[in-house]
Motif scaffolding. Structure first.
Motif, PDB file in Angstrom:
ATOM      1  N   ARG A 130       0.831  -1.207   0.000  1.00 16.08           N
ATOM      2  CA  ARG A 130       0.000   0.000   0.000  1.00 16.08           C
ATOM      3  C   ARG A 130       0.867   1.259   0.000  1.00 16.08           C
ATOM      4  N   LEU A 131       1.983   1.210   0.686  1.00 16.26           N
ATOM      5  CA  LEU A 131       2.915   2.336   0.656  1.00 16.26           C
ATOM      6  C   LEU A 131       3.365   2.587  -0.782  1.00 16.26           C
ATOM      7  N   ALA A 132       3.705   1.522  -1.494  1.00 16.61           N
ATOM      8  CA  ALA A 132       4.133   1.645  -2.889  1.00 16.61           C
ATOM      9  C   ALA A 132       3.015   2.215  -3.755  1.00 16.61           C
ATOM     10  N   CYS A 133       1.796   1.751  -3.524  1.00 20.46           N
ATOM     11  CA  CYS A 133       0.669   2.235  -4.323  1.00 20.46           C
ATOM     12  C   CYS A 133       0.381   3.702  -4.018  1.00 20.46           C
ATOM     13  N   GLY A 134       0.546   4.103  -2.757  1.00 21.35           N
ATOM     14  CA  GLY A 134       0.405   5.521  -2.433  1.00 21.35           C
ATOM     15  C   GLY A 134       1.438   6.364  -3.165  1.00 21.35           C
ATOM     16  N   ALA A 135       2.664   5.849  -3.285  1.00 19.73           N
ATOM     17  CA  ALA A 135       3.715   6.551  -4.030  1.00 19.73           C
ATOM     18  C   ALA A 135       3.364   6.640  -5.509  1.00 19.73           C
ATOM     19  N   ALA A 136       2.787   5.565  -6.062  1.00 19.61           N
ATOM     20  CA  ALA A 136       2.386   5.576  -7.471  1.00 19.61           C
ATOM     21  C   ALA A 136       1.286   6.598  -7.718  1.00 19.61           C
ATOM     22  N   LEU A 137       0.321   6.692  -6.805  1.00 20.55           N
ATOM     23  CA  LEU A 137      -0.741   7.692  -6.932  1.00 20.55           C
ATOM     24  C   LEU A 137      -0.160   9.102  -6.864  1.00 20.55           C
ATOM     25  N   PHE A 138       0.838   9.312  -6.011  1.00 20.27           N
ATOM     26  CA  PHE A 138       1.475  10.628  -5.928  1.00 20.27           C
ATOM     27  C   PHE A 138       2.125  10.979  -7.263  1.00 20.27           C
ATOM     28  N   ASN A 139       2.876  10.040  -7.846  1.00 20.17           N
ATOM     29  CA  ASN A 139       3.510  10.294  -9.140  1.00 20.17           C
ATOM     30  C   ASN A 139       2.480  10.641 -10.206  1.00 20.17           C
ATOM     31  N   LEU A 140       1.381   9.901 -10.216  1.00 20.35           N
ATOM     32  CA  LEU A 140       0.350  10.106 -11.233  1.00 20.35           C
ATOM     33  C   LEU A 140      -0.237  11.516 -11.116  1.00 20.35           C
ATOM     34  N   ARG A 141      -0.596  11.892  -9.897  1.00 21.69           N
ATOM     35  CA  ARG A 141      -1.157  13.233  -9.675  1.00 21.69           C
ATOM     36  C   ARG A 141      -0.148  14.317 -10.029  1.00 21.69           C
ATOM     37  N   LEU A 142       1.098  14.131  -9.608  1.00 16.12           N
ATOM     38  CA  LEU A 142       2.139  15.124  -9.871  1.00 16.12           C
ATOM     39  C   LEU A 142       2.389  15.276 -11.361  1.00 16.12           C
ATOM     40  N   GLU A 143       2.481  14.172 -12.092  1.00 20.87           N
ATOM     41  CA  GLU A 143       2.733  14.234 -13.524  1.00 20.87           C
ATOM     42  C   GLU A 143       1.614  14.976 -14.236  1.00 20.87           C
ATOM     43  N   ALA A 144       0.371  14.718 -13.838  1.00 18.27           N
ATOM     44  CA  ALA A 144      -0.757  15.421 -14.449  1.00 18.27           C
ATOM     45  C   ALA A 144      -0.661  16.926 -14.195  1.00 18.27           C
ATOM     46  N   ARG A 145      -0.410  17.306 -12.961  1.00 23.06           N
ATOM     47  CA  ARG A 145      -0.348  18.725 -12.630  1.00 23.06           C
ATOM     48  C   ARG A 145       0.811  19.416 -13.342  1.00 23.06           C
ATOM     49  N   ALA A 146       1.952  18.730 -13.434  1.00 24.13           N
ATOM     50  CA  ALA A 146       3.096  19.313 -14.125  1.00 24.13           C
ATOM     51  C   ALA A 146       2.808  19.529 -15.598  1.00 24.13           C
ATOM     52  N   ARG A 147       1.869  18.762 -16.154  1.00 18.80           N
ATOM     53  CA  ARG A 147       1.459  18.923 -17.552  1.00 18.80           C
ATOM     54  C   ARG A 147       0.313  19.920 -17.710  1.00 18.80           C
ATOM     55  N   GLY A 148      -0.053  20.591 -16.622  1.00 17.86           N
ATOM     56  CA  GLY A 148      -1.090  21.603 -16.702  1.00 17.86           C
ATOM     57  C   GLY A 148      -2.499  21.079 -16.589  1.00 17.86           C
ATOM     58  N   ILE A 149      -2.673  19.905 -15.985  1.00 17.35           N
ATOM     59  CA  ILE A 149      -3.984  19.287 -15.849  1.00 17.35           C
ATOM     60  C   ILE A 149      -4.366  19.276 -14.374  1.00 17.35           C
ATOM     61  N   ALA A 150      -5.542  19.758 -14.061  1.00 15.83           N
ATOM     62  CA  ALA A 150      -6.020  19.711 -12.683  1.00 15.83           C
ATOM     63  C   ALA A 150      -6.238  18.263 -12.278  1.00 15.83           C
ATOM     64  N   ALA A 151      -5.692  17.867 -11.137  1.00 18.15           N
ATOM     65  CA  ALA A 151      -5.773  16.479 -10.683  1.00 18.15           C
ATOM     66  C   ALA A 151      -5.966  16.450  -9.178  1.00 18.15           C
ATOM     67  N   ALA A 152      -6.879  15.597  -8.729  1.00 15.72           N
ATOM     68  CA  ALA A 152      -7.138  15.430  -7.302  1.00 15.72           C
ATOM     69  C   ALA A 152      -7.259  13.944  -6.998  1.00 15.72           C
ATOM     70  N   THR A 153      -6.710  13.522  -5.857  1.00 15.45           N
ATOM     71  CA  THR A 153      -6.698  12.103  -5.491  1.00 15.45           C
ATOM     72  C   THR A 153      -7.729  11.827  -4.405  1.00 15.45           C
ATOM     73  N   GLU A 154      -8.503  10.758  -4.604  1.00 15.92           N
ATOM     74  CA  GLU A 154      -9.418  10.260  -3.584  1.00 15.92           C
ATOM     75  C   GLU A 154      -8.938   8.878  -3.171  1.00 15.92           C
ATOM     76  N   LEU A 155      -8.608   8.724  -1.899  1.00 23.06           N
ATOM     77  CA  LEU A 155      -8.105   7.454  -1.389  1.00 23.06           C
ATOM     78  C   LEU A 155      -9.256   6.598  -0.872  1.00 23.06           C
ATOM     79  N   LEU A 156      -9.174   5.289  -1.122  1.00 16.23           N
ATOM     80  CA  LEU A 156     -10.179   4.324  -0.662  1.00 16.23           C
ATOM     81  C   LEU A 156     -11.595   4.839  -0.942  1.00 16.23           C
TER      82      LEU A 156
END
Length: 343
Positions: free
Chosen positions: A75-101
């Motif tokens: 789960r720690l690894a998956c949380g890190a993957a979600l962080f990367n995904l959100r960060l990559e989207a935002r860095a590309r100029g896309i609004a991104a928000a994460t909802e856990l569980l």
């Protein structure tokens, strides 16, 4: 379908207009997500491209039954993957928000990153996103020189921005106590036949394998055992090398210790790792105390009221090392549009 682009003061951004465009972008974002670290490089995730974003499911077939039976590190690894995904989207100029569980009826649905509209990326977001493909676990020796206080402050700040803490156990007594716990856990695991068999299963000498820890990514054996015993990966026959005698060790902490907190811990851990990479530092994991229950309880007591430990990081100036491989995004994602046929 092409993605509409808008030019802002910060550069070119991508505007999501409909579900097809979300799916078209998903492969790029999942590729960034899969660069997250995972125990033994098991990559315990499955992604799903949806109309409003990208979902991440825990892949139970990739849990470590001995080292991580309750899926904490996964789960720690998956949380890190979600962080990367959100960060990559935002860095590309896309609004991104994460909802856990997001759905209690689907416990293995760990999170959804929803994509909609435009976002003006900050300089820090761009810097951290640029570190995603460069960050990798460095299992080789580090220099004896430790990062100075300004860099440590920046890493502590990175943890705080994700609602966590990074506690450097650099005071001599606390460091000695942590080093003792690491040696105790490592010895217990080396004497555990089931653990060693599992470790060998995920340690491969074949460069073409897309998961596990290949010999090329492992560190050489230590010339002599230091105060901190590092995990030995790989089946190669590299000559022994001296490791730093007093590594800088930091414990990632969260306020709680349930499944939600473990996912948040993944966010905290990944932001720290990317901030370290951006600052020219190398990192690796000292996971043994988290994987032996009796030692984990002692670690809980050592950090005391600071919070709940999620992982232990080794941070310093490392010698060059090769990254571990990753499975391609299309292998781990459902719902992607078909690849266009040539011609």
């Amino acid at each position: 379908m092409s993605t509409t682009r808008t030019t802002t003061a910060t550069g070119t951004s991508e505007r999501i207009r409909d579900a097809d465009e979300v799916k078209a972008l998903a492969e790029v974002l999942v590729t960034a997500a899969t660069r997250a670290p995972s125990p033994h490089n098991t990559q315990p995730w499955r992604f799903e491209a949806r109309g409003d974003g990208i979902a991440l499911h825990l892949d139970r077939t990739r849990l470590l039954g001995v080292a991580d039976p309750d899926g904490r590190e996964a789960r720690l690894a998956c949380g890190a993957a979600l962080f990367n995904l959100r960060l990559e989207a935002r860095a590309r100029g896309i609004a991104a928000a994460t909802e856990l569980l997001p759905d209690r009826n689907v416990p293995d649905l760990l999170g959804v990153v929803r994509l909609a509209g435009t976002h003006r990326p900050t300089g820090e977001e761009r810097t951290l996103a640029s570190a995603i493909p460069r960050r990798h676990t460095n299992r080789r020796p580090f220099a004896e020189e430790q990062p100075p206080e300004p860099l440590r402050h920046g890493l502590r700040r990175a943890a705080q921005l994700e609602s966590g803490l990074l506690d450097f156990l650099d005071e001599p007594t606390r460091f000695a106590d942590l080093a003792r716990l690491i040696r105790s856990a490592e010895a217990a695991q080396r004497d555990d036949d089931a653990f060693m068999a599992e470790l060998r299963c995920w340690t491969t000498g074949v460069a073409s394998v897309r998961d596990g820890v290949p010999a090329r990514s492992s560190g050489p054996p230590p010339l002599e055992e230091g105060l901190v015993t590092l995990r030995r990966y790989g089946r190669g026959r590299r000559p022994p090398r001296p490791y730093e005698q007093v590594p800088l060790l930091g414990v990632v902490l969260t306020n709680e210790d349930d499944q939600h907190a473990q996912l948040v811990g993944g966010h905290v851990m990944q932001r720290v790792l990317l901030a370290a990479t951006a600052a020219g530092l190398s990192t690796s994991f000292v996971s043994q105390p988290m994987e032996v229950p009796s030692v984990k309880r002692e670690l809980d007591r050592l950090v005391g009221s600071q919070g709940h430990p999620q992982t232990v990081l080794r941070i310093g100036y490392g010698y060059p090392a090769l990254p571990t491989p990753r499975r391609p995004a299309r292998e781990v994602t459902t719902g992607l549009p078909p690849v266009a046929e040539p011609g």
